[in-house]
Design a protein around this motif. Sequence first.
Motif, short mmCIF file in Angstrom:
data_model
loop_
_atom_site.label_atom_id
_atom_site.label_comp_id
_atom_site.label_asym_id
_atom_site.label_seq_id
_atom_site.Cartn_x
_atom_site.Cartn_y
_atom_site.Cartn_z
N VAL A 133 0.79 -1.18 -0.10
CA VAL A 133 0.07 0.08 0.01
C VAL A 133 0.90 1.41 -0.16
CG1 VAL A 133 -1.80 1.49 1.45
CG2 VAL A 133 -2.17 -1.12 1.00
N SER A 134 2.12 1.07 0.64
CA SER A 134 2.99 2.38 0.79
C SER A 134 3.30 2.89 -0.75
CB SER A 134 4.06 1.98 1.61
OG SER A 134 5.16 1.20 1.05
N LEU A 135 3.33 1.76 -1.72
CA LEU A 135 3.84 2.08 -3.00
C LEU A 135 2.61 2.33 -3.86
CD1 LEU A 135 6.68 2.32 -4.25
CD2 LEU A 135 6.33 -0.06 -5.18
N ASN A 136 1.77 1.50 -3.82
CA ASN A 136 0.37 1.49 -4.68
C ASN A 136 -0.61 2.19 -4.32
OD1 ASN A 136 2.06 0.10 -6.82
ND2 ASN A 136 1.70 -1.81 -5.80
N GLY A 137 -0.87 2.60 -2.86
CA GLY A 137 -2.00 2.93 -2.55
C GLY A 137 -3.22 2.02 -2.30
N GLU B 185 -3.17 6.60 -8.78
CA GLU B 185 -3.27 5.81 -7.33
C GLU B 185 -4.02 6.76 -6.20
OE1 GLU B 185 0.23 4.76 -5.56
OE2 GLU B 185 1.19 6.93 -5.93
N LEU B 186 -4.74 6.13 -5.33
CA LEU B 186 -5.27 7.01 -4.24
C LEU B 186 -5.27 6.10 -3.08
CD1 LEU B 186 -8.59 5.89 -3.72
CD2 LEU B 186 -8.91 6.42 -6.34
N THR B 187 -5.22 6.84 -2.05
CA THR B 187 -5.43 6.37 -0.56
C THR B 187 -6.80 6.80 0.28
OG1 THR B 187 -4.24 8.21 0.28
CG2 THR B 187 -3.01 6.29 -0.35
N THR B 188 -7.21 6.01 0.88
CA THR B 188 -8.41 6.40 1.66
C THR B 188 -8.39 6.55 3.29
OG1 THR B 188 -9.22 4.03 1.70
CG2 THR B 188 -9.86 5.37 -0.17
N THR B 189 -9.39 6.83 3.76
CA THR B 189 -9.23 7.00 5.47
C THR B 189 -9.33 5.62 5.99
OG1 THR B 189 -11.62 7.08 5.34
CG2 THR B 189 -10.33 9.22 5.33
N ARG C 40 -12.08 -0.39 4.48
CA ARG C 40 -13.59 -0.11 3.79
C ARG C 40 -13.35 0.30 2.60
NH1 ARG C 40 -15.54 4.02 6.48
NH2 ARG C 40 -17.49 3.77 5.54
N VAL C 41 -12.34 0.19 1.82
CA VAL C 41 -12.19 0.92 0.61
C VAL C 41 -13.11 0.78 -0.48
CG1 VAL C 41 -10.41 -0.90 -0.42
CG2 VAL C 41 -10.36 1.37 -1.05
N SER C 42 -13.68 -0.40 -0.47
CA SER C 42 -14.66 -0.90 -1.47
C SER C 42 -15.80 0.05 -1.38
CB SER C 42 -14.99 -2.52 -1.63
OG SER C 42 -13.92 -3.06 -1.99
N ALA D 89 -13.48 4.53 -16.82
CA ALA D 89 -12.34 4.10 -16.22
C ALA D 89 -12.77 2.77 -15.11
CB ALA D 89 -11.55 5.08 -15.25
N VAL D 90 -11.77 1.98 -14.60
CA VAL D 90 -11.94 0.94 -13.79
C VAL D 90 -11.05 1.10 -12.75
CG1 VAL D 90 -11.59 -1.34 -13.60
CG2 VAL D 90 -12.01 -0.73 -15.79
N VAL D 91 -11.88 1.14 -11.54
CA VAL D 91 -11.41 1.43 -10.28
C VAL D 91 -11.06 -0.14 -9.56
CG1 VAL D 91 -11.56 2.32 -7.77
CG2 VAL D 91 -12.69 3.28 -9.77
N THR D 92 -9.70 -0.36 -9.20
CA THR D 92 -9.41 -1.46 -8.70
C THR D 92 -8.81 -1.35 -7.05
OG1 THR D 92 -8.77 -2.47 -11.05
CG2 THR D 92 -8.01 -3.61 -8.98
N THR D 93 -9.30 -1.91 -6.36
CA THR D 93 -8.80 -1.67 -5.00
C THR D 93 -7.67 -2.70 -4.67
OG1 THR D 93 -10.33 -3.31 -3.94
CG2 THR D 93 -11.18 -1.26 -4.17
N TRP D 94 -7.15 -2.34 -3.36
CA TRP D 94 -5.86 -3.56 -3.03
C TRP D 94 -6.24 -4.64 -2.83
CZ3 TRP D 94 -5.84 -5.96 1.57
CH2 TRP D 94 -6.52 -5.62 2.63
N GLN D 95 -7.61 -4.91 -2.22
CA GLN D 95 -8.39 -6.17 -2.06
C GLN D 95 -8.31 -7.04 -3.14
OE1 GLN D 95 -11.60 -4.24 -0.23
NE2 GLN D 95 -10.61 -4.82 1.85
N GLU D 96 -8.62 -6.38 -4.41
CA GLU D 96 -9.02 -7.11 -5.43
C GLU D 96 -7.60 -7.46 -6.40
OE1 GLU D 96 -13.07 -4.83 -6.83
OE2 GLU D 96 -11.26 -3.94 -7.36
N MET D 97 -6.53 -6.61 -6.07
CA MET D 97 -5.29 -6.57 -6.94
C MET D 97 -4.43 -7.85 -6.23
SD MET D 97 -3.91 -2.99 -7.84
CE MET D 97 -4.22 -2.02 -6.13
N ASN D 98 -4.55 -8.01 -4.94
CA ASN D 98 -3.80 -9.09 -4.18
C ASN D 98 -4.79 -9.91 -3.49
OD1 ASN D 98 -1.10 -7.51 -4.20
ND2 ASN D 98 -2.67 -5.95 -3.53
N SER D 99 -6.08 -10.05 -4.04
CA SER D 99 -7.11 -11.10 -3.47
C SER D 99 -6.57 -12.60 -3.10
CB SER D 99 -8.28 -11.11 -4.25
OG SER D 99 -8.17 -11.44 -5.47
#
Length: 413
Positions: free
Chosen positions: A61-65, A224-228, A232-234, A248-258
């Motif tokens: 997350v520190s690199l890819n948000g 790339e973006l970060t949330t609070t 609960r990013v989804s 555009a397509v929004v892909t969360t860290w959970q989906e990228m590394n599911s």
Amino acid sequence: MLLSPFEWTIAKRYMLPGKGERFIALVAGISLVAVMLGVAALVIVMSVMNGFRAELFDKIVSLNGHAIVQAYGSRFDNWQEVLKEIEKTPGVTRASPLIEQPLATTFNGRVELILARGNTQKDIQRLAPKVQSGDLSELKPGARNVALGSELAKNLGAQVGDTITIFNPLGRSTPFGTVPREIAYHVSAIFEIGVYDLDERYVVMPIPDAQTLLLSGDTIGMIELTTTNPDRVSEILAPLKRALQGRAVVTTWQEMNSSLFQALAVERVAMFVVLSIIVLVAVFNILSSLIMLVRAKTRDIAILRTMGATRKSLLKVFVTAGFCIGAAGTVAGLALGFVFLYFRQPMVHLVERITGQNLWDPSVRFLTELPARADPVEIVSIVVLSLVLSFLATLYPAFKAASTDPVQVLRYE
């Protein structure tokens, strides 16, 4: 269940059997050690697995948000408008343009596949704590300076001050065909994220330099973006997904590394269940030692009953004797587990020197060091599990002792 002075005196006496009861004392000692090892194993394994997940999450997350917004196709043409729309989304704390493209680089005859990563100056400076050598401030647009991942630098044999060449196969078209684009870059810094796959591939440069290398004009690859709240990013990004639908397509860290994090979650539950069985086996030793103690003390129990001891008093005495063994083993297991976690890396190195095997290969285990992070809720759960099982193991022997009939026992004495 408070004990009277009489009950506590008898319980202490039974927890320290006499000379003729050394075998019972041995079994009780084995029970204590077994509970200690079971609790320590649970604490160590669960803390390491929590640490592995937490460290992997932090480094990724520190690199890819927390999420990536990517246009349909390879380039974002109207990315400035989309960036403003993302920044207005409630719960989004940061949004940055990003370019990431698989390419190849060469140095002194060595060729490596890379991910050329174009970042803003602000994002580049976020890597400052991870820099091993060099200076990120030299990565300025147009200066043709880059920062390499530590494993990539090692594979290339490159150091700060060297010049590498990056190839873009989609170069300029000529009458003789497409000519690959080659640009030389000065290595200004070497960083280590701590995730082997990323350290082996990443070459970081300013966005304008990446656009020049890729001949992409003023477009970018993604945002790339970060949330609070990453968990609960989804939910936070659900309105943004609907707003950007078709663009555009929004892909969360959970989906990228599911697959990775789901495998960790399943393994975590499985290890907790398996290691809990060790504690269960350990408390059976408490059960057996108490049964032997009751058998050895049958005459004493009968005499205590004739002297006025109630069934409830005997029940409390034997429950206390067995429970104290479980409690002492639990406390000792916690201490052993925390000591191991504190010295985990030296212990790994010691075992490696003894066996001659590489137990923590970063190329296999993602992270460069064995992580650990104790979860207070899990530690409390382990303690409660051990104490409850220890208590349950005392009930049968205690009820057996309490139900002793002094008349039947003393009749034949």
